[in-house]
Scaffold this motif. Sequence first.
Motif, PDB file in Angstrom:
ATOM      1  N   UNK A  45       0.837  -1.196   0.000  1.00  0.00           N
ATOM      2  CA  UNK A  45       0.000   0.000   0.000  1.00  0.00           C
ATOM      3  C   UNK A  45       0.867   1.239   0.000  1.00  0.00           C
ATOM      4  N   UNK A  46       0.216   2.383  -0.174  1.00  0.00           N
ATOM      5  CA  UNK A  46       0.850   3.689  -0.097  1.00  0.00           C
ATOM      6  C   UNK A  46       0.028   4.547   0.851  1.00  0.00           C
ATOM      7  N   UNK A  47       0.720   5.351   1.638  1.00  0.00           N
ATOM      8  CA  UNK A  47       0.054   6.310   2.524  1.00  0.00           C
ATOM      9  C   UNK A  47       0.861   7.600   2.503  1.00  0.00           C
ATOM     10  N   UNK A  48       0.265   8.659   3.003  1.00  0.00           N
ATOM     11  CA  UNK A  48       0.979   9.925   3.114  1.00  0.00           C
ATOM     12  C   UNK A  48       0.821  10.471   4.523  1.00  0.00           C
ATOM     13  N   UNK A  49       1.817  11.194   4.953  1.00  0.00           N
ATOM     14  CA  UNK A  49       1.707  12.003   6.163  1.00  0.00           C
ATOM     15  C   UNK A  49       1.805  13.434   5.671  1.00  0.00           C
ATOM     16  N   UNK A  50       0.688  14.126   5.764  1.00  0.00           N
ATOM     17  CA  UNK A  50       0.554  15.463   5.190  1.00  0.00           C
ATOM     18  C   UNK A  50       0.815  16.552   6.219  1.00  0.00           C
ATOM     19  N   UNK A  64       5.584   4.099   0.930  1.00  0.00           N
ATOM     20  CA  UNK A  64       5.198   2.874   0.229  1.00  0.00           C
ATOM     21  C   UNK A  64       5.647   1.685   1.074  1.00  0.00           C
ATOM     22  N   UNK A  65       4.826   0.642   1.111  1.00  0.00           N
ATOM     23  CA  UNK A  65       5.184  -0.573   1.836  1.00  0.00           C
ATOM     24  C   UNK A  65       5.265  -1.714   0.831  1.00  0.00           C
ATOM     25  N   UNK A  86       9.713  -6.908   5.144  1.00  0.00           N
ATOM     26  CA  UNK A  86       8.815  -5.806   4.816  1.00  0.00           C
ATOM     27  C   UNK A  86       9.663  -4.543   4.759  1.00  0.00           C
ATOM     28  N   UNK A  87       9.519  -3.796   3.672  1.00  0.00           N
ATOM     29  CA  UNK A  87      10.266  -2.542   3.500  1.00  0.00           C
ATOM     30  C   UNK A  87       9.276  -1.377   3.470  1.00  0.00           C
ATOM     31  N   UNK A  88       9.580  -0.360   4.250  1.00  0.00           N
ATOM     32  CA  UNK A  88       8.754   0.831   4.377  1.00  0.00           C
ATOM     33  C   UNK A  88       9.559   1.980   3.790  1.00  0.00           C
ATOM     34  N   UNK A 162       1.831  -3.762  11.406  1.00  0.00           N
ATOM     35  CA  UNK A 162       0.757  -2.770  11.351  1.00  0.00           C
ATOM     36  C   UNK A 162       0.007  -2.787  10.019  1.00  0.00           C
ATOM     37  N   UNK A 163       0.722  -2.884   8.931  1.00  0.00           N
ATOM     38  CA  UNK A 163       0.096  -2.728   7.612  1.00  0.00           C
ATOM     39  C   UNK A 163      -0.750  -3.952   7.249  1.00  0.00           C
TER      40      UNK A 163
END
Length: 167
Positions: A45-50, A64-65, A86-88, A162-163
């Motif tokens: 998945x992909x997430x953002x911290x805005x 990106x995970x 797992x790579x973050x 977590x993911x």
Amino acid sequence: MTPTRIAQSVACALALCAGVLLTAHAADTSRVPFPEGYRSWFHVKTATIDEGHPGFAARGGIHHIYANPLAIKGYETGTFPDGSVIAYDELEFKAFPNRTSAEGARKRVDVMVKDKERFKDTDGWGYESFMKDSRTLGALSQDQAKACASCHAAKKDRDRVFSEIRS
């Protein structure tokens, strides 16, 4: 194509790569190697911290995970086998005048490696963080890795991950 089929189609090649990586760092069993080729692994998945998020100053950006084939099995079953990686991947925001954004430079790559024997002190997971474009020297001390394990203990029911794979 399902995540299982993707994992099966590349499992042999990636398992060989992971074996080479782990063997190359066998002299120092407390260290987690850089996950070479992780961007070709399954994208979880992909997430953002805005801007506006309390963690933006330290961890703001695009995240990106990625998971190797063994980790895919863990996502499917809830129990990650030894050899799961797992790579973050944390990247800067690159903003453009027309209010769009894209990936900027890499800020860090955080890595989790499951090995119950090597990482007994951190609940079977090894943790490392590679800053910017470094591929050789991780940034975490043993105490920091233990802090990672302490935080990840909150997800004990999901083998400390977590993911989740997006559906």
